[in-house]
Motif scaffolding. Structure first.
Motif, PDB file in Angstrom:
ATOM      1  N   LYS A  82       0.746  -1.348  -0.064  1.00 31.72           N
ATOM      2  CA  LYS A  82       0.066  -0.184  -0.119  1.00 31.72           C
ATOM      3  C   LYS A  82       0.788   1.205  -0.054  1.00 31.72           C
ATOM      4  O   LYS A  82       2.004   1.230   0.276  1.00 31.72           O
ATOM      5  CB  LYS A  82      -1.194  -0.177   1.441  1.00 31.72           C
ATOM      6  CG  LYS A  82      -0.283  -0.079   2.419  1.00 31.72           C
ATOM      7  CD  LYS A  82      -1.362  -0.324   3.571  1.00 31.72           C
ATOM      8  CE  LYS A  82      -1.010  -0.609   4.865  1.00 31.72           C
ATOM      9  NZ  LYS A  82      -0.528  -1.836   5.165  1.00 31.72           N
ATOM     10  N   GLU A 139      -3.456  -1.148  -2.348  1.00 29.02           N
ATOM     11  CA  GLU A 139      -4.208  -0.184  -1.643  1.00 29.02           C
ATOM     12  C   GLU A 139      -3.512   1.348  -1.718  1.00 29.02           C
ATOM     13  O   GLU A 139      -2.528   1.199  -1.493  1.00 29.02           O
ATOM     14  CB  GLU A 139      -4.654  -0.376  -0.338  1.00 29.02           C
ATOM     15  CG  GLU A 139      -5.540   0.679   0.388  1.00 29.02           C
ATOM     16  CD  GLU A 139      -5.956   0.510   1.762  1.00 29.02           C
ATOM     17  OE1 GLU A 139      -6.449   1.143   2.446  1.00 29.02           O
ATOM     18  OE2 GLU A 139      -5.353  -0.379   2.648  1.00 29.02           O
ATOM     19  N   LYS A 167      -7.121  -0.934  -4.913  1.00 29.70           N
ATOM     20  CA  LYS A 167      -8.327  -0.370  -4.385  1.00 29.70           C
ATOM     21  C   LYS A 167      -8.025   1.117  -3.721  1.00 29.70           C
ATOM     22  O   LYS A 167      -6.845   1.496  -3.398  1.00 29.70           O
ATOM     23  CB  LYS A 167      -9.094  -1.122  -3.230  1.00 29.70           C
ATOM     24  CG  LYS A 167      -9.266  -2.301  -3.684  1.00 29.70           C
ATOM     25  CD  LYS A 167     -10.028  -3.296  -2.643  1.00 29.70           C
ATOM     26  CE  LYS A 167     -10.636  -4.613  -2.974  1.00 29.70           C
ATOM     27  NZ  LYS A 167     -11.114  -5.491  -1.891  1.00 29.70           N
ATOM     28  N   SER A 169      -8.685   4.254  -0.879  1.00 32.51           N
ATOM     29  CA  SER A 169      -9.319   4.529   0.371  1.00 32.51           C
ATOM     30  C   SER A 169      -8.902   6.077   0.796  1.00 32.51           C
ATOM     31  O   SER A 169      -8.031   6.483   0.316  1.00 32.51           O
ATOM     32  CB  SER A 169      -9.030   3.702   1.563  1.00 32.51           C
ATOM     33  OG  SER A 169      -7.913   3.614   2.011  1.00 32.51           O
ATOM     34  N   TRP A 198     -13.472   3.181   1.697  1.00 32.56           N
ATOM     35  CA  TRP A 198     -13.168   2.904   0.457  1.00 32.56           C
ATOM     36  C   TRP A 198     -13.827   3.741  -0.282  1.00 32.56           C
ATOM     37  O   TRP A 198     -14.986   3.892  -0.379  1.00 32.56           O
ATOM     38  CB  TRP A 198     -13.596   1.399   0.091  1.00 32.56           C
ATOM     39  CG  TRP A 198     -12.834   0.203   0.996  1.00 32.56           C
ATOM     40  CD1 TRP A 198     -13.275  -0.409   2.073  1.00 32.56           C
ATOM     41  CD2 TRP A 198     -11.389  -0.155   0.882  1.00 32.56           C
ATOM     42  NE1 TRP A 198     -12.485  -1.421   2.526  1.00 32.56           N
ATOM     43  CE2 TRP A 198     -11.135  -1.237   1.685  1.00 32.56           C
ATOM     44  CE3 TRP A 198     -10.520   0.371   0.105  1.00 32.56           C
ATOM     45  CZ2 TRP A 198      -9.906  -1.680   1.933  1.00 32.56           C
ATOM     46  CZ3 TRP A 198      -9.184  -0.177   0.377  1.00 32.56           C
ATOM     47  CH2 TRP A 198      -8.892  -1.120   1.303  1.00 32.56           C
TER      48      TRP A 198
END
Length: 204
Positions: A82, A139, A167, A169, A198
């Motif tokens: 991430k 992420e 993803k 967030s 998210w």
């Protein structure tokens, strides 16, 4: 200050530093003058070394020693999944000091705003997309400030990442409206990271 040009020039420079005005600058200068060998000379040497040997990484935006690879970008000895995207290096330092996040950082160096000359290229957003793809990032945590500019920048970053597999967030509860990351205490930062939300990918 007895109209000494060198001192007046130094007062003007020091007064530009965050939290310092002319009075504070004059006190600092007097302290330096009274401690020429203990403070002034070593500080002058250190400032020169930083000027020559430290620069902003062209990939992630953090500070790096010109003699070594960027520690934040280094994937040889550590591998994270991430990336936390922040506006400034001060934001990065605040999050690092809180010990609530383990991962890479990406420092934009500002926000998108019609009132400044900052461009998308200046903010290294294309570099962020490249890093996400190259390092198989799962992420991307957007930790821009809760200002209009910060939220506008967050929206643009999310849109720029729509063709990646990561993803996205963003920090949520605990981050006050108008708040800046570097001014938050550890408890507020912990809450903001723990309760991050998210962001739906609208690429379909």
């Amino acid at each position: 200050m007895q109209n000494i040009n060198e001192i007046e020039n130094l007062v003007k420079l020091i007064s530009k530093l965050p939290g310092l005005g002319p009075k504070s600058a004059k006190r600092i200068i007097l302290k330096l003058i009274n401690s020429r060998d203990e403070l002034m000379k070593p500080m002058a040497n250190s400032l020169k070394e930083v000027y020559v040997n430290v620069s902003r990484c062209k990939s992630c935006g953090t500070l790096k020693s010109n003699a070594f690879p960027c520690n934040n970008c280094d994937t040889k000895y550590k591998k994270y999944n991430k990336i936390c995207v922040v506006e400034t290096i001060a934001d990065q330092w605040s999050i690092e000091n809180s010990n609530i996040y383990q991962g890479y950082f990406h420092i934009l160096g500002g926000t998108l705003s019609n009132s400044t000359s900052q461009s998308k290229e200046d903010l290294l957003i294309s570099s962020l997309v490249d890093r996400v793809k190259k390092d198989s990032i799962e992420e991307v945590i957007i930790a821009t400030s809760a200002t209009v500019e910060g939220q506008t920048t967050a929206h643009y970053i999310k849109d720029s990442l729509k063709d990646t597999k990561a993803k996205v967030s963003k920090l949520a509860q605990g981050l006050p409206v108008g708040g800046e990351i570097e001014s938050l205490d550890d408890g507020t930062l912990f809450s903001a990271f723990k309760n991050r939300k998210w962001i739906e990918n609208n690429s379909d």
